[in-house]
Design a protein around this motif. Structure first.
Motif, PDB file in Angstrom:
ATOM      1  N   LEU A  30     -32.603   0.605   0.491  1.00  0.00           N
ATOM      2  CA  LEU A  30     -32.568   2.019   0.872  1.00  0.00           C
ATOM      3  C   LEU A  30     -33.738   2.805   0.284  1.00  0.00           C
ATOM      4  CD1 LEU A  30     -28.736   2.566   0.731  1.00  0.00           C
ATOM      5  CD2 LEU A  30     -30.199   2.667   2.775  1.00  0.00           C
ATOM      6  N   ILE A  31     -34.166   2.437  -0.902  1.00  0.00           N
ATOM      7  CA  ILE A  31     -35.360   3.086  -1.476  1.00  0.00           C
ATOM      8  C   ILE A  31     -36.593   2.691  -0.674  1.00  0.00           C
ATOM      9  CG2 ILE A  31     -36.874   3.171  -3.510  1.00  0.00           C
ATOM     10  CD1 ILE A  31     -34.243   2.999  -5.210  1.00  0.00           C
ATOM     11  N   LEU A  32     -36.663   1.433  -0.237  1.00  0.00           N
ATOM     12  CA  LEU A  32     -37.779   1.002   0.617  1.00  0.00           C
ATOM     13  C   LEU A  32     -37.748   1.713   1.970  1.00  0.00           C
ATOM     14  CD1 LEU A  32     -37.935  -2.818  -0.151  1.00  0.00           C
ATOM     15  CD2 LEU A  32     -39.676  -1.093  -0.694  1.00  0.00           C
ATOM     16  N   VAL A  33     -36.558   1.894   2.538  1.00  0.00           N
ATOM     17  CA  VAL A  33     -36.429   2.618   3.805  1.00  0.00           C
ATOM     18  C   VAL A  33     -36.903   4.061   3.631  1.00  0.00           C
ATOM     19  CG1 VAL A  33     -34.739   3.581   5.434  1.00  0.00           C
ATOM     20  CG2 VAL A  33     -34.625   1.168   4.801  1.00  0.00           C
ATOM     21  N   PHE A  34     -36.492   4.699   2.548  1.00  0.00           N
ATOM     22  CA  PHE A  34     -36.952   6.060   2.238  1.00  0.00           C
ATOM     23  C   PHE A  34     -38.481   6.112   2.224  1.00  0.00           C
ATOM     24  CE2 PHE A  34     -38.644   8.366  -1.503  1.00  0.00           C
ATOM     25  CZ  PHE A  34     -38.578   9.668  -1.011  1.00  0.00           C
ATOM     26  N   ALA A  35     -39.108   5.176   1.531  1.00  0.00           N
ATOM     27  CA  ALA A  35     -40.568   5.151   1.421  1.00  0.00           C
ATOM     28  C   ALA A  35     -41.219   4.865   2.777  1.00  0.00           C
ATOM     29  CB  ALA A  35     -40.995   4.115   0.386  1.00  0.00           C
ATOM     30  N   ALA A  36     -40.646   3.940   3.538  1.00  0.00           N
ATOM     31  CA  ALA A  36     -41.213   3.594   4.846  1.00  0.00           C
ATOM     32  C   ALA A  36     -41.113   4.768   5.816  1.00  0.00           C
ATOM     33  CB  ALA A  36     -40.512   2.365   5.422  1.00  0.00           C
ATOM     34  N   GLY A  53     -41.059   7.925   5.026  1.00  0.00           N
ATOM     35  CA  GLY A  53     -42.055   8.895   4.583  1.00  0.00           C
ATOM     36  C   GLY A  53     -43.464   8.500   4.990  1.00  0.00           C
ATOM     37  N   ARG A  54     -43.792   7.242   4.825  1.00  0.00           N
ATOM     38  CA  ARG A  54     -45.132   6.768   5.205  1.00  0.00           C
ATOM     39  C   ARG A  54     -45.333   6.919   6.702  1.00  0.00           C
ATOM     40  NH1 ARG A  54     -48.626   5.192   1.209  1.00  0.00           N
ATOM     41  NH2 ARG A  54     -49.749   4.081   2.793  1.00  0.00           N
ATOM     42  N   ASP A  55     -44.312   6.563   7.478  1.00  0.00           N
ATOM     43  CA  ASP A  55     -44.419   6.654   8.928  1.00  0.00           C
ATOM     44  C   ASP A  55     -44.517   8.114   9.375  1.00  0.00           C
ATOM     45  OD1 ASP A  55     -44.391   5.448  11.583  1.00  0.00           O
ATOM     46  OD2 ASP A  55     -42.391   6.333  11.778  1.00  0.00           O
ATOM     47  N   ALA A  56     -43.732   8.982   8.767  1.00  0.00           N
ATOM     48  CA  ALA A  56     -43.732  10.400   9.139  1.00  0.00           C
ATOM     49  C   ALA A  56     -45.087  11.055   8.883  1.00  0.00           C
ATOM     50  CB  ALA A  56     -42.639  11.141   8.378  1.00  0.00           C
ATOM     51  N   HIS A  57     -45.780  10.556   7.891  1.00  0.00           N
ATOM     52  CA  HIS A  57     -47.082  11.137   7.550  1.00  0.00           C
ATOM     53  C   HIS A  57     -48.234  10.300   8.073  1.00  0.00           C
ATOM     54  CE1 HIS A  57     -45.332  14.304   5.166  1.00  0.00           C
ATOM     55  NE2 HIS A  57     -44.526  13.415   4.611  1.00  0.00           N
ATOM     56  N   ALA A  58     -47.926   9.364   8.957  1.00  0.00           N
ATOM     57  CA  ALA A  58     -48.937   8.515   9.600  1.00  0.00           C
ATOM     58  C   ALA A  58     -49.927   7.950   8.595  1.00  0.00           C
ATOM     59  CB  ALA A  58     -49.649   9.287  10.708  1.00  0.00           C
ATOM     60  N   ARG A  59     -49.381   7.347   7.563  1.00  0.00           N
ATOM     61  CA  ARG A  59     -50.235   6.804   6.507  1.00  0.00           C
ATOM     62  C   ARG A  59     -50.597   5.345   6.743  1.00  0.00           C
ATOM     63  NH1 ARG A  59     -48.429  10.040   1.589  1.00  0.00           N
ATOM     64  NH2 ARG A  59     -49.402  12.010   2.155  1.00  0.00           N
ATOM     65  N   GLY A  60     -50.331   4.822   7.930  1.00  0.00           N
ATOM     66  CA  GLY A  60     -50.696   3.445   8.243  1.00  0.00           C
ATOM     67  C   GLY A  60     -49.941   2.441   7.398  1.00  0.00           C
ATOM     68  N   ASP A  61     -50.243   1.201   7.584  1.00  0.00           N
ATOM     69  CA  ASP A  61     -49.675   0.057   6.852  1.00  0.00           C
ATOM     70  C   ASP A  61     -48.336   0.370   6.180  1.00  0.00           C
ATOM     71  OD1 ASP A  61     -49.395  -2.462   5.964  1.00  0.00           O
ATOM     72  OD2 ASP A  61     -50.879  -2.318   4.368  1.00  0.00           O
ATOM     73  N   ILE A  75     -45.631  -1.400   5.723  1.00  0.00           N
ATOM     74  CA  ILE A  75     -44.967  -2.378   4.851  1.00  0.00           C
ATOM     75  C   ILE A  75     -45.543  -2.358   3.437  1.00  0.00           C
ATOM     76  CG2 ILE A  75     -44.496  -4.830   4.481  1.00  0.00           C
ATOM     77  CD1 ILE A  75     -44.167  -5.040   7.527  1.00  0.00           C
ATOM     78  N   SER A  76     -46.829  -2.643   3.277  1.00  0.00           N
ATOM     79  CA  SER A  76     -47.381  -2.635   1.917  1.00  0.00           C
ATOM     80  C   SER A  76     -47.435  -1.209   1.370  1.00  0.00           C
ATOM     81  CB  SER A  76     -48.765  -3.287   1.870  1.00  0.00           C
ATOM     82  OG  SER A  76     -49.697  -2.523   2.599  1.00  0.00           O
ATOM     83  N   GLY A  77     -47.637  -0.233   2.250  1.00  0.00           N
ATOM     84  CA  GLY A  77     -47.639   1.163   1.830  1.00  0.00           C
ATOM     85  C   GLY A  77     -46.278   1.604   1.322  1.00  0.00           C
ATOM     86  N   ALA A  78     -45.218   1.096   1.962  1.00  0.00           N
ATOM     87  CA  ALA A  78     -43.866   1.448   1.517  1.00  0.00           C
ATOM     88  C   ALA A  78     -43.633   0.928   0.106  1.00  0.00           C
ATOM     89  CB  ALA A  78     -42.823   0.882   2.477  1.00  0.00           C
TER      90      ALA A  78
END
Length: 129
Positions: free
Chosen positions: A18-24, A26-34, A36-39
């Motif tokens: 769930l912490i990884l989902v939260f991070a993913a 957020g990364r997707d919402a801000h179009a930060r690319g990558d 998986i490793s970004g999460a």
């Protein structure tokens, strides 16, 4: 009937995921690319905070309890997570702190509430049978 000693591993895995989902998200919402490793890069401070809270509170004794286990893991993830983000030069701004607080609260407490209700209902059914 599941004992706490048998539930701590799935609970710890649920916290991690769930912490990884939260991070993913957020990364997707801000179009930060990558994503998986970004999460993982975004999530590690929160994962560290959750792990510290697990150890400090000995959450394995009652891993699905909203209080004190769930609340401690939630607050530990956010508090330690933000401190680690700050000392490593990552962004810590009030809107992000609030989003993390709310999102991780919903995730980390929400599944514990649902799991507790499902376990209770299951036990009631077993008693009736």
């Amino acid at each position: 009937m599941s004992s706490p000693s048998r539930l701590w591993i799935p609970a710890a895995i649920a916290d991690l995921l769930l912490i990884l989902v939260f991070a993913a998200i957020g990364r997707d919402a801000h179009a930060r690319g990558d994503i998986i490793s970004g999460a993982f890069a975004t999530a590690w401070p929160f994962l560290a905070g959750a792990a510290i809270a697990w150890v400090v509170t000995r959450a394995w004794r009652a891993p699905l309890a909203v209080w004190p286990s769930g609340v401690s893991i939630w607050i530990g993830a956010v508090l330690v997570g933000m401190l680690l983000r700050a000392v490593t030069g990552q962004t810590v701004v009030l809107p992000f702190v609030l989003v993390a607080l709310i999102s991780l609260g919903v995730f980390l407490l929400g599944y514990r509430v649902l799991a507790t209700l499902l376990l209770r209902a299951s036990r009631k059914r077993q008693r009736r049978a």
